[in-house]
Design an enzyme around this catalytic site. Structure first.
Site, PDB file in Angstrom:
ATOM      1  N   ASP A  44       0.981  -1.163   0.228  1.00  0.00           N
ATOM      2  CA  ASP A  44      -0.032   0.009  -0.145  1.00  0.00           C
ATOM      3  C   ASP A  44       0.979   1.363   0.029  1.00  0.00           C
ATOM      4  O   ASP A  44       0.408   2.446   0.039  1.00  0.00           O
ATOM      5  CB  ASP A  44      -0.747  -0.219   1.096  1.00  0.00           C
ATOM      6  N   SER A  45       2.111   1.146   0.116  1.00  0.00           N
ATOM      7  CA  SER A  45       3.131   2.270  -0.184  1.00  0.00           C
ATOM      8  C   SER A  45       2.967   2.918  -1.363  1.00  0.00           C
ATOM      9  O   SER A  45       3.243   3.903  -1.847  1.00  0.00           O
ATOM     10  CB  SER A  45       4.471   1.751   0.026  1.00  0.00           C
ATOM     11  N   ASP A  83      -0.766  -6.293  -0.296  1.00  0.00           N
ATOM     12  CA  ASP A  83      -1.250  -5.690   0.839  1.00  0.00           C
ATOM     13  C   ASP A  83      -2.662  -5.393   1.253  1.00  0.00           C
ATOM     14  O   ASP A  83      -3.272  -4.894   0.257  1.00  0.00           O
ATOM     15  CB  ASP A  83      -0.484  -4.385   0.943  1.00  0.00           C
ATOM     16  N   LYS A 112      -1.196  -9.530   2.835  1.00  0.00           N
ATOM     17  CA  LYS A 112      -0.454  -9.431   4.215  1.00  0.00           C
ATOM     18  C   LYS A 112      -1.390  -8.436   4.696  1.00  0.00           C
ATOM     19  O   LYS A 112      -1.752  -7.346   4.492  1.00  0.00           O
ATOM     20  CB  LYS A 112       0.854  -8.168   3.694  1.00  0.00           C
ATOM     21  N   GLU A 114      -1.215  -6.236   8.744  1.00  0.00           N
ATOM     22  CA  GLU A 114      -0.479  -5.362   9.896  1.00  0.00           C
ATOM     23  C   GLU A 114      -0.996  -5.755  11.057  1.00  0.00           C
ATOM     24  O   GLU A 114      -2.426  -5.747  11.291  1.00  0.00           O
ATOM     25  CB  GLU A 114      -0.291  -4.012   9.658  1.00  0.00           C
ATOM     26  N   GLU A 181       9.019  -4.371  10.706  1.00  0.00           N
ATOM     27  CA  GLU A 181       9.337  -2.804  10.272  1.00  0.00           C
ATOM     28  C   GLU A 181      10.015  -2.132  11.156  1.00  0.00           C
ATOM     29  O   GLU A 181       9.334  -1.937  12.651  1.00  0.00           O
ATOM     30  CB  GLU A 181       8.476  -2.474   9.339  1.00  0.00           C
TER      31      GLU A 181
END
Length: 263
Positions: A44-45, A83, A112, A114, A181
């Protein structure tokens, strides 16, 4: 890679060799990086690299599906991770609905998510319904607004214990690997040693099971800022701007196109 990795081969790599992960958001760059990367993360970056936003929070599931399809088209022999964006897995029902969309509408190999202990039940629920999950602990970009910025994790003993608990919870819930991270290197090492699945670092030192970088960072294309953990392997922005400037000069001076470029 000559042979596409599987979840089994990714898990078996722990302690054997470091895994190489890199982001990509389109078919062109996916094709280029697929020759060297074990896994491609459609992160999502992209909301920052492609959309110019200040953080990743406003990325949508529709955006992620679109870019994941593009990446899969360009790197058909690569293990591709999609993501899950902010808000797409706030509870088990929502998470499953959106993860099913990803699996039905793209060839992605996994999603993925978080979060650590707080997201373990969601990871377990997705696994129970046939959705492979890569975890993500430590600094969580989707939580940057609530935390008041990007803050390095693992600075205290309490944080270290919590990160290890997070990693164990994510593993127990069924994740086959996880990203860690923005974490102190010595702590990230202990986290990686505490679980039996690969732990891929970004800003987490060398003593983990692999590394991931955002392609626009490591190629020097993103100029706004450079995180401490990024190594630029190319001065991409300068190279691109110089090439475009040469093109513009040749157009203005009528040096391009020449006869060899003309039908």
């Amino acid at each position: 890679m000559s042979k596409k990795l599987t979840i089994s081969s990714i898990k078996k790599s722990k302690g054997v060799r470091p895994l190489v992960m890199i982001t990509a958001y389109d078919a062109l760059f996916a094709r280029l990086v697929s020759q060297s990367a074990d896994m491609i993360l459609v992160g999502d970056s992209l909301n920052m690299s492609f959309a110019g936003k200040s953080d990743t929070v406003s990325a949508t599931i529709e955006q992620m599906i679109y870019h994941t399809n593009a990446v899969c088209m360009g790197a058909k022999n690569s293990f591709v991770i999609c993501d899950m964006p902010f808000g797409s897995y706030s509870d088990k029902t929502t998470a499953l609905q959106n993860a099913i969309k990803v699996f039905q509408q793209t060839p992605a190999d996994c999603v993925k998510i978080e979060g650590g202990k707080d997201k373990a039940q969601i990871i377990q629920h997705l696994n129970d319904n046939g959705i492979a999950v890569c975890g993500h602990i430590g600094l969580l970009p989707q939580s940057v607004r609530s935390e008041g910025g990007y803050k390095v994790k693992g600075k205290t003993e309490e944080e270290k214990i919590s990160l290890i608990e997070d990693a164990k919870a994510v593993e127990k819930a069924g994740a086959f690997c996880m990203v860690i991270e923005g974490t102190k290197a010595d702590v990230a090492k202990e986290v990686a040693e505490a679980v039996n699945i690969p732990v891929i670092g970004i800003g987490a030192g060398a003593e983990v099971d692999g590394q991931v970088l955002v392609f626009s960072d490591m190629l020097g294309l993103f100029e706004e800022f450079t995180p401490k953990f990024v190594k630029k392997y190319l001065d991409g922005a300068t190279l691109v701007k110089d090439a475009v400037a040469r093109y513009a000069d040749e157009v203005i001076c009528k040096e391009f196109p020449k006869e060899e470029h003309t039908y």
